[in-house]
Scaffold this motif. Structure first.
Motif, PDB file in Angstrom:
ATOM      1  N   SER A  38       0.821  -1.203   0.000  1.00  0.00           N
ATOM      2  CA  SER A  38       0.000   0.000   0.000  1.00  0.00           C
ATOM      3  C   SER A  38       0.860   1.260   0.000  1.00  0.00           C
ATOM      4  O   SER A  38       1.969   1.282   0.529  1.00  0.00           O
ATOM      5  N   PHE A  39       0.298   2.304  -0.591  1.00  0.00           N
ATOM      6  CA  PHE A  39       1.004   3.578  -0.681  1.00  0.00           C
ATOM      7  C   PHE A  39       1.121   4.202   0.706  1.00  0.00           C
ATOM      8  O   PHE A  39       0.183   4.200   1.495  1.00  0.00           O
ATOM      9  N   VAL A  40       2.279   4.767   1.025  1.00  0.00           N
ATOM     10  CA  VAL A  40       2.494   5.462   2.286  1.00  0.00           C
ATOM     11  C   VAL A  40       2.978   6.866   1.956  1.00  0.00           C
ATOM     12  O   VAL A  40       3.897   7.040   1.167  1.00  0.00           O
ATOM     13  N   GLY A  41       2.357   7.850   2.569  1.00  0.00           N
ATOM     14  CA  GLY A  41       2.743   9.227   2.321  1.00  0.00           C
ATOM     15  C   GLY A  41       1.536  10.133   2.349  1.00  0.00           C
ATOM     16  O   GLY A  41       0.472   9.774   2.851  1.00  0.00           O
ATOM     17  N   SER A  42       1.696  11.343   1.813  1.00  0.00           N
ATOM     18  CA  SER A  42       0.640  12.355   1.803  1.00  0.00           C
ATOM     19  C   SER A  42       0.325  12.691   0.353  1.00  0.00           C
ATOM     20  O   SER A  42       1.074  13.437  -0.286  1.00  0.00           O
ATOM     21  N   PRO A  43      -0.767  12.145  -0.193  1.00  0.00           N
ATOM     22  CA  PRO A  43      -1.028  12.270  -1.634  1.00  0.00           C
ATOM     23  C   PRO A  43      -1.031  13.700  -2.157  1.00  0.00           C
ATOM     24  O   PRO A  43      -0.577  13.943  -3.277  1.00  0.00           O
ATOM     25  N   GLU A  44      -1.512  14.666  -1.376  1.00  0.00           N
ATOM     26  CA  GLU A  44      -1.574  16.047  -1.862  1.00  0.00           C
ATOM     27  C   GLU A  44      -0.193  16.644  -2.112  1.00  0.00           C
ATOM     28  O   GLU A  44      -0.076  17.673  -2.773  1.00  0.00           O
ATOM     29  N   TYR A  45       0.836  16.002  -1.580  1.00  0.00           N
ATOM     30  CA  TYR A  45       2.195  16.523  -1.724  1.00  0.00           C
ATOM     31  C   TYR A  45       3.121  15.515  -2.401  1.00  0.00           C
ATOM     32  O   TYR A  45       4.346  15.676  -2.365  1.00  0.00           O
ATOM     33  N   THR A  46       2.559  14.495  -3.022  1.00  0.00           N
ATOM     34  CA  THR A  46       3.347  13.416  -3.612  1.00  0.00           C
ATOM     35  C   THR A  46       3.442  13.568  -5.123  1.00  0.00           C
ATOM     36  O   THR A  46       2.443  13.795  -5.801  1.00  0.00           O
ATOM     37  N   ALA A  47       4.637  13.415  -5.655  1.00  0.00           N
ATOM     38  CA  ALA A  47       4.884  13.603  -7.087  1.00  0.00           C
ATOM     39  C   ALA A  47       4.148  12.559  -7.918  1.00  0.00           C
ATOM     40  O   ALA A  47       3.967  11.421  -7.482  1.00  0.00           O
ATOM     41  N   PRO A  48       3.719  12.927  -9.129  1.00  0.00           N
ATOM     42  CA  PRO A  48       2.957  11.993  -9.967  1.00  0.00           C
ATOM     43  C   PRO A  48       3.732  10.732 -10.324  1.00  0.00           C
ATOM     44  O   PRO A  48       3.136   9.660 -10.446  1.00  0.00           O
ATOM     45  N   GLU A  49       5.057  10.826 -10.496  1.00  0.00           N
ATOM     46  CA  GLU A  49       5.812   9.619 -10.844  1.00  0.00           C
ATOM     47  C   GLU A  49       5.793   8.619  -9.689  1.00  0.00           C
ATOM     48  O   GLU A  49       5.806   7.409  -9.910  1.00  0.00           O
ATOM     49  N   ARG A  50       5.742   9.112  -8.475  1.00  0.00           N
ATOM     50  CA  ARG A  50       5.643   8.180  -7.347  1.00  0.00           C
ATOM     51  C   ARG A  50       4.243   7.602  -7.254  1.00  0.00           C
ATOM     52  O   ARG A  50       4.065   6.427  -6.916  1.00  0.00           O
ATOM     53  N   MET A  51       3.227   8.397  -7.563  1.00  0.00           N
ATOM     54  CA  MET A  51       1.854   7.893  -7.612  1.00  0.00           C
ATOM     55  C   MET A  51       1.744   6.750  -8.612  1.00  0.00           C
ATOM     56  O   MET A  51       1.006   5.787  -8.403  1.00  0.00           O
ATOM     57  N   SER A  52       2.485   6.869  -9.703  1.00  0.00           N
ATOM     58  CA  SER A  52       2.414   5.872 -10.776  1.00  0.00           C
ATOM     59  C   SER A  52       3.304   4.666 -10.521  1.00  0.00           C
ATOM     60  O   SER A  52       3.371   3.764 -11.354  1.00  0.00           O
ATOM     61  N   GLY A  53       4.010   4.655  -9.402  1.00  0.00           N
ATOM     62  CA  GLY A  53       4.856   3.526  -9.069  1.00  0.00           C
ATOM     63  C   GLY A  53       6.179   3.497  -9.800  1.00  0.00           C
ATOM     64  O   GLY A  53       6.847   2.470  -9.832  1.00  0.00           O
ATOM     65  N   GLU A  54       6.568   4.625 -10.406  1.00  0.00           N
ATOM     66  CA  GLU A  54       7.836   4.671 -11.123  1.00  0.00           C
ATOM     67  C   GLU A  54       8.994   4.899 -10.156  1.00  0.00           C
ATOM     68  O   GLU A  54       8.807   5.324  -9.016  1.00  0.00           O
ATOM     69  N   ARG A  55      10.174   4.643 -10.601  1.00  0.00           N
ATOM     70  CA  ARG A  55      11.375   4.890  -9.802  1.00  0.00           C
ATOM     71  C   ARG A  55      11.501   6.396  -9.567  1.00  0.00           C
ATOM     72  O   ARG A  55      11.346   7.189 -10.489  1.00  0.00           O
ATOM     73  N   THR A  56      11.778   6.790  -8.353  1.00  0.00           N
ATOM     74  CA  THR A  56      11.829   8.204  -8.023  1.00  0.00           C
ATOM     75  C   THR A  56      13.221   8.616  -7.566  1.00  0.00           C
ATOM     76  O   THR A  56      14.035   7.787  -7.154  1.00  0.00           O
ATOM     77  N   GLY A  57      13.468   9.919  -7.640  1.00  0.00           N
ATOM     78  CA  GLY A  57      14.740  10.477  -7.213  1.00  0.00           C
ATOM     79  C   GLY A  57      14.502  11.795  -6.498  1.00  0.00           C
ATOM     80  O   GLY A  57      13.377  12.110  -6.099  1.00  0.00           O
ATOM     81  N   PRO A  58      15.541  12.603  -6.337  1.00  0.00           N
ATOM     82  CA  PRO A  58      15.400  13.889  -5.654  1.00  0.00           C
ATOM     83  C   PRO A  58      14.327  14.789  -6.260  1.00  0.00           C
ATOM     84  O   PRO A  58      13.743  15.622  -5.559  1.00  0.00           O
ATOM     85  N   GLU A  59      14.053  14.618  -7.548  1.00  0.00           N
ATOM     86  CA  GLU A  59      13.048  15.455  -8.209  1.00  0.00           C
ATOM     87  C   GLU A  59      11.675  15.320  -7.538  1.00  0.00           C
ATOM     88  O   GLU A  59      10.881  16.269  -7.548  1.00  0.00           O
ATOM     89  N   SER A  60      11.400  14.156  -6.971  1.00  0.00           N
ATOM     90  CA  SER A  60      10.097  13.956  -6.337  1.00  0.00           C
ATOM     91  C   SER A  60       9.942  14.817  -5.083  1.00  0.00           C
ATOM     92  O   SER A  60       8.857  15.328  -4.791  1.00  0.00           O
ATOM     93  N   ASP A  61      11.017  14.978  -4.330  1.00  0.00           N
ATOM     94  CA  ASP A  61      10.973  15.878  -3.166  1.00  0.00           C
ATOM     95  C   ASP A  61      10.787  17.330  -3.612  1.00  0.00           C
ATOM     96  O   ASP A  61      10.156  18.136  -2.916  1.00  0.00           O
ATOM     97  N   LEU A  62      11.339  17.684  -4.776  1.00  0.00           N
ATOM     98  CA  LEU A  62      11.191  19.055  -5.268  1.00  0.00           C
ATOM     99  C   LEU A  62       9.747  19.336  -5.681  1.00  0.00           C
ATOM    100  O   LEU A  62       9.238  20.449  -5.492  1.00  0.00           O
ATOM    101  N   TRP A  63       9.069  18.342  -6.257  1.00  0.00           N
ATOM    102  CA  TRP A  63       7.633  18.496  -6.534  1.00  0.00           C
ATOM    103  C   TRP A  63       6.900  18.818  -5.235  1.00  0.00           C
ATOM    104  O   TRP A  63       6.063  19.735  -5.183  1.00  0.00           O
ATOM    105  N   SER A  64       7.186  18.062  -4.177  1.00  0.00           N
ATOM    106  CA  SER A  64       6.534  18.277  -2.890  1.00  0.00           C
ATOM    107  C   SER A  64       6.784  19.696  -2.386  1.00  0.00           C
ATOM    108  O   SER A  64       5.889  20.323  -1.800  1.00  0.00           O
ATOM    109  N   LEU A  65       7.984  20.198  -2.617  1.00  0.00           N
ATOM    110  CA  LEU A  65       8.296  21.570  -2.213  1.00  0.00           C
ATOM    111  C   LEU A  65       7.425  22.566  -2.975  1.00  0.00           C
ATOM    112  O   LEU A  65       6.958  23.559  -2.404  1.00  0.00           O
TER     113      LEU A  65
END
Length: 290
Positions: free
Chosen positions: A178-205
């Protein structure tokens, strides 16, 4: 364990838990006293998942401890200091510096949104914190107003709660199932189950900056399904309150992580706004190669 009443347990023979500061999906945070050193601390008591087998629970404890130890190596004025990591009653506990002051979420709830200048300064401080974490191979993965503390006496911005952080080279339970986190602040690539990197934290910012100046996440909807759709598909239209920060917000909320504004670009834009009161436009291809 030494028991001194419901709100005064002693764990690891030295940390006296005195008052609950908050509770979330990743555990309970207590105000406590380190009786050995005579200082005030915060203790985060992580939950024990009773649905796991004994072997799975042991693996979860070990992974949690490994990640907490990695975070404890981070040194930055805008990252919470981790003093100790212990296991008590089979629960990992993280001992941290006590920040006297509430969260950014609490500040917005009590007093309303920040002005764009104050929000830009918060963003700049968080970029520094994220840069240190990313350089150490650690992704925060849960950057949101509730995980940003504002020290009352100094105004210091402190990034906390690395409870679902991902450490380079480590496999975590939060990556499976199951997904863990806060959807309103989560990058779309992580929502889609793709491999994520620092860029995902920048989306949240980017989402956090919009919340800071408007009081609400740009992806808030009436249902979790609506939130997920908004993050992945809906047109992104920052509210009028975010207009002064529009270039950095739109750059960070670029859905393609390859084109997303990088940390250096975001820092340049935020610093320019703080120094001049005007944010330069987002350059073409500012986020790197397509």
């Amino acid at each position: 364990m030494g028991s001194l009443g419901d709100n005064a347990r002693v764990i690891a023979g030295r940390y006296r838990l005195e008052a609950r500061l908050g509770r979330g999906g990743m555990g309970v945070v207590w105000r406590a006293t380190d009786q050995l050193l005579g200082r005030r601390v915060a203790v985060k008591e992580l939950p024990l998942d009773e649905t796991l087998s004994e072997e799975e629970a042991a693996q979860q404890r070990e992974r949690t401890l490994r990640e907490a130890r990695a975070v404890a190596q981070l040194r930055h004025p805008h990252i919470v200091v981790v003093h100790d990591v212990v296991v008590h009653d089979e629960r990992p506990c993280i001992v941290m510096e006590l920040i006297e002051g509430g969260s950014l979420a609490g500040r917005i709830s009590r007093s309303g949104p920040l002005g764009p200048g104050a929000a830009a300064r918060v963003g700049l401080d968080l970029l520094g914190a994220l840069g240190t974490a990313h350089a150490a191979g650690i992704l925060h993965r849960d950057l949101k107003p509730g995980n940003v503390l504002l020290e009352e006496a100094t105004g210091r911005v402190v990034l906390t709660d690395f409870g679902i952080a991902q450490v380079s080279g480590a496999t975590t339970l939060t990556e499976v199932g199951s997904f863990v986190g806060s959807p309103e602040y989560t990058a779309p690539e992580r929502m889609s189950g793709e491999r994520t990197g620092p860029e995902s934290d920048l989306w949240s910012l980017g989402a956090l900056l919009v919340t800071a100046v408007s009081g609400e996440s740009p992806f808030r909807r009436d249902s979790i399904g609506g939130v997920l759709h908004a993050v992945v598909f809906d047109e992104i239209r920052p509210p009028p309150a975010a207009e002064p920060l529009a270039p950095v917000v739109l750059g960070l909320l670029e859905r393609d992580p390859r084109r997303r504004l990088d940390a250096a670009g975001a820092e340049r834009l935020l610093r320019a706004y703080i120094e001049t009161g005007v944010m330069p436009p987002l350059p073409d291809a500012a986020a790197g190669p397509a």
